[in-house]
Structures are given as C-alpha cells and as structure tokens.
Design a protein around this motif. Structure first.
Motif, PDB file in Angstrom:
ATOM      1  N   SER A   2       0.833  -1.198   0.000  1.00  0.00           N
ATOM      2  CA  SER A   2       0.000   0.000   0.000  1.00  0.00           C
ATOM      3  C   SER A   2       0.870   1.252   0.000  1.00  0.00           C
ATOM      4  O   SER A   2       2.056   1.202   0.287  1.00  0.00           O
ATOM      5  N   THR A   3       0.254   2.374  -0.320  1.00  0.00           N
ATOM      6  CA  THR A   3       0.986   3.639  -0.353  1.00  0.00           C
ATOM      7  C   THR A   3       1.599   3.960   0.999  1.00  0.00           C
ATOM      8  O   THR A   3       2.739   4.402   1.084  1.00  0.00           O
ATOM      9  N   SER A   4       0.862   3.718   2.080  1.00  0.00           N
ATOM     10  CA  SER A   4       1.407   4.024   3.405  1.00  0.00           C
ATOM     11  C   SER A   4       2.591   3.137   3.734  1.00  0.00           C
ATOM     12  O   SER A   4       3.525   3.573   4.391  1.00  0.00           O
ATOM     13  N   GLU A   5       2.577   1.874   3.283  1.00  0.00           N
ATOM     14  CA  GLU A   5       3.717   0.995   3.524  1.00  0.00           C
ATOM     15  C   GLU A   5       4.915   1.405   2.676  1.00  0.00           C
ATOM     16  O   GLU A   5       6.041   1.413   3.144  1.00  0.00           O
ATOM     17  N   SER A   6       4.680   1.762   1.418  1.00  0.00           N
ATOM     18  CA  SER A   6       5.795   2.124   0.554  1.00  0.00           C
ATOM     19  C   SER A   6       6.411   3.455   0.955  1.00  0.00           C
ATOM     20  O   SER A   6       7.578   3.702   0.695  1.00  0.00           O
ATOM     21  N   ALA A   7       5.663   4.343   1.582  1.00  0.00           N
ATOM     22  CA  ALA A   7       6.196   5.625   2.025  1.00  0.00           C
ATOM     23  C   ALA A   7       7.227   5.456   3.123  1.00  0.00           C
ATOM     24  O   ALA A   7       8.013   6.354   3.373  1.00  0.00           O
ATOM     25  N   ARG A   8       7.240   4.308   3.741  1.00  0.00           N
ATOM     26  CA  ARG A   8       8.225   4.041   4.791  1.00  0.00           C
ATOM     27  C   ARG A   8       9.613   3.803   4.224  1.00  0.00           C
ATOM     28  O   ARG A   8      10.590   3.863   4.945  1.00  0.00           O
ATOM     29  N   PHE A   9       9.719   3.495   2.938  1.00  0.00           N
ATOM     30  CA  PHE A   9      11.000   3.169   2.328  1.00  0.00           C
ATOM     31  C   PHE A   9      11.450   4.294   1.407  1.00  0.00           C
ATOM     32  O   PHE A   9      10.662   4.815   0.629  1.00  0.00           O
ATOM     33  N   VAL A  10      12.709   4.669   1.533  1.00  0.00           N
ATOM     34  CA  VAL A  10      13.282   5.750   0.734  1.00  0.00           C
ATOM     35  C   VAL A  10      14.566   5.241   0.108  1.00  0.00           C
ATOM     36  O   VAL A  10      15.401   4.650   0.792  1.00  0.00           O
ATOM     37  N   ARG A  11      14.722   5.477  -1.193  1.00  0.00           N
ATOM     38  CA  ARG A  11      15.982   5.134  -1.869  1.00  0.00           C
ATOM     39  C   ARG A  11      16.852   6.386  -1.854  1.00  0.00           C
ATOM     40  O   ARG A  11      16.451   7.441  -2.342  1.00  0.00           O
ATOM     41  N   VAL A  68      34.837   0.694   2.274  1.00  0.00           N
ATOM     42  CA  VAL A  68      33.677   1.572   2.411  1.00  0.00           C
ATOM     43  C   VAL A  68      32.454   0.720   2.743  1.00  0.00           C
ATOM     44  O   VAL A  68      32.167  -0.264   2.077  1.00  0.00           O
ATOM     45  N   ASP A  69      31.761   1.117   3.786  1.00  0.00           N
ATOM     46  CA  ASP A  69      30.600   0.363   4.239  1.00  0.00           C
ATOM     47  C   ASP A  69      29.367   1.263   4.266  1.00  0.00           C
ATOM     48  O   ASP A  69      29.282   2.159   5.107  1.00  0.00           O
ATOM     49  N   PRO A  70      28.418   1.048   3.354  1.00  0.00           N
ATOM     50  CA  PRO A  70      27.229   1.892   3.339  1.00  0.00           C
ATOM     51  C   PRO A  70      26.443   1.844   4.643  1.00  0.00           C
ATOM     52  O   PRO A  70      25.749   2.795   4.982  1.00  0.00           O
ATOM     53  N   PHE A  71      26.541   0.773   5.369  1.00  0.00           N
ATOM     54  CA  PHE A  71      25.842   0.657   6.643  1.00  0.00           C
ATOM     55  C   PHE A  71      26.294   1.752   7.610  1.00  0.00           C
ATOM     56  O   PHE A  71      25.502   2.274   8.383  1.00  0.00           O
ATOM     57  N   ASP A  72      27.575   2.122   7.534  1.00  0.00           N
ATOM     58  CA  ASP A  72      28.108   3.168   8.404  1.00  0.00           C
ATOM     59  C   ASP A  72      27.502   4.540   8.104  1.00  0.00           C
ATOM     60  O   ASP A  72      27.452   5.400   8.980  1.00  0.00           O
ATOM     61  N   LEU A  73      27.056   4.759   6.870  1.00  0.00           N
ATOM     62  CA  LEU A  73      26.498   6.056   6.497  1.00  0.00           C
ATOM     63  C   LEU A  73      25.221   6.384   7.253  1.00  0.00           C
ATOM     64  O   LEU A  73      24.924   7.549   7.500  1.00  0.00           O
ATOM     65  N   VAL A  74      24.450   5.365   7.618  1.00  0.00           N
ATOM     66  CA  VAL A  74      23.151   5.619   8.253  1.00  0.00           C
ATOM     67  C   VAL A  74      23.035   5.044   9.656  1.00  0.00           C
ATOM     68  O   VAL A  74      22.011   5.211  10.308  1.00  0.00           O
ATOM     69  N   VAL A  77      21.878   7.547  12.279  1.00  0.00           N
ATOM     70  CA  VAL A  77      20.709   8.380  11.988  1.00  0.00           C
ATOM     71  C   VAL A  77      19.518   7.838  12.778  1.00  0.00           C
ATOM     72  O   VAL A  77      19.113   6.692  12.582  1.00  0.00           O
ATOM     73  N   PRO A  78      18.951   8.642  13.667  1.00  0.00           N
ATOM     74  CA  PRO A  78      17.824   8.160  14.479  1.00  0.00           C
ATOM     75  C   PRO A  78      16.582   7.931  13.628  1.00  0.00           C
ATOM     76  O   PRO A  78      16.305   8.660  12.689  1.00  0.00           O
ATOM     77  N   GLY A  79      15.848   6.882  13.962  1.00  0.00           N
ATOM     78  CA  GLY A  79      14.594   6.583  13.288  1.00  0.00           C
ATOM     79  C   GLY A  79      14.756   5.927  11.937  1.00  0.00           C
ATOM     80  O   GLY A  79      13.799   5.846  11.171  1.00  0.00           O
ATOM     81  N   VAL A  80      15.962   5.446  11.626  1.00  0.00           N
ATOM     82  CA  VAL A  80      16.233   4.825  10.327  1.00  0.00           C
ATOM     83  C   VAL A  80      16.843   3.453  10.537  1.00  0.00           C
ATOM     84  O   VAL A  80      17.748   3.280  11.354  1.00  0.00           O
ATOM     85  N   GLU A  81      16.337   2.491   9.806  1.00  0.00           N
ATOM     86  CA  GLU A  81      16.923   1.154   9.802  1.00  0.00           C
ATOM     87  C   GLU A  81      17.223   0.793   8.358  1.00  0.00           C
ATOM     88  O   GLU A  81      16.349   0.883   7.491  1.00  0.00           O
ATOM     89  N   LEU A  82      18.457   0.409   8.072  1.00  0.00           N
ATOM     90  CA  LEU A  82      18.848   0.061   6.715  1.00  0.00           C
ATOM     91  C   LEU A  82      18.155  -1.233   6.304  1.00  0.00           C
ATOM     92  O   LEU A  82      18.333  -2.264   6.944  1.00  0.00           O
ATOM     93  N   ALA A  83      17.367  -1.169   5.251  1.00  0.00           N
ATOM     94  CA  ALA A  83      16.644  -2.340   4.766  1.00  0.00           C
ATOM     95  C   ALA A  83      17.447  -3.079   3.705  1.00  0.00           C
ATOM     96  O   ALA A  83      17.363  -4.302   3.602  1.00  0.00           O
ATOM     97  N   GLN A  84      18.229  -2.361   2.923  1.00  0.00           N
ATOM     98  CA  GLN A  84      18.980  -2.960   1.831  1.00  0.00           C
ATOM     99  C   GLN A  84      20.020  -1.969   1.355  1.00  0.00           C
ATOM    100  O   GLN A  84      19.797  -0.756   1.412  1.00  0.00           O
TER     101      GLN A  84
END
Length: 146
Positions: A2-11, A68-74, A77-84
């Motif tokens: 749904s739109t509300s679920e997809s709004a949780r993910f940001v590329r 270089v580890d992209p996981f370190d970039l975020v 950051v509070p309120g963010v969990e790296l999904a991929q």
C-alpha cells in the motif's frame, strides 16, 4: 504494498568521485581489514582470502570498495533502519575542471530516461553487489570492513 507501507521506504542515491592520493596506504589498510575479517570468521577457505587479497593489491577501486561500508552512512541516523544496500566501485577518468562533471540539473540521461531508477529494482540489489544481511562481502567478493 500500500501507499502508506511504501512511504516508509526511501531510496537514497549517493555518488562520489574520490581521488586516491596514497595507493600504498589504501591497499595496506584494505589488506589489514581482510586479515582481521578472515581472522574473525575462522574456517574460511584460504583460496577465498587469497582472491580478496589479490583483488585489493591489483585494483585501488577494489581496495576502496572493501573498506567503504554503506551501513556506516546511516547507522547513527535516528529513526532509520537500513533495509537494503548496494555499492560498487570503479576507476574513472575525472576532470574536476570540466563543467559537465556533475550534471545535477538533468534528472535523466540524454534520451530523457532515468536509467538509474530502473537499475535497482525495489526488492533487490544489482548482481554482484552487497545487500544488507549478506555475508559481509563487497564488490567482487572482497570483504568490507563492517
């Protein structure tokens, strides 16, 4: 989804051009990282470690990608969990004086299409690139420091 679920993910796309100012230091640090990573893992095939070491010795881009580890970039950051995550590294020609180096006004390529948006489907990373939760290997099987 749904739109509300997809709004949780940001590329978030980040592109950088880095200048290697000390290839020996970069390679040495990458080799130390590989030694530490394989020491922690234990039981890893010696051939896999040799392949990773050869890659970082022969190519600065591979050495950089292994560190270089992209996981370190975020991670902080509070309120963010790296999904991929996915990342790659390549040697490029770069002229910092070229005004067209960063064409930030053009959201797509020359034919008006934004190929980057199609390059990474929402549910997978590009082949050969790291995804969150994988075995800790970055580009070309080179372990990243993470």
């Amino acid at each position: 989804m749904s739109t509300s679920e997809s709004a949780r993910f940001v590329r978030l796309r980040v592109e950088m051009v880095l200048e290697i100012t000390d290839s020996a230091a970069l390679g040495g640090t990458a080799l130390e990282s590989i030694a530490a990573e394989y020491g922690e893992r234990g039981g890893e095939p010696a051939e896999e470690r040799r392949r990773a070491e050869t890659a970082v010795r022969e190519d600065d881009a591979e050495a950089l990608a292994s560190l270089v580890d992209p996981f370190d970039l975020v991670s902080g950051v509070p309120g963010v969990e790296l999904a991929q995550a996915s990342w790659s590294s390549e040697t490029v020609d770069h002229d910092p004086d070229d005004p067209d180096v960063w064409d930030l006004d053009d959201e797509g390529d020359e034919d008006g299409e934004d190929d980057a948006a199609d390059a990474y489907p929402d549910d997978c990373a590009e082949d050969g690139e790291e995804e969150a939760g994988d075995d800790g290997e970055g580009v070309a099987g080179v372990p990243h420091n993470g």
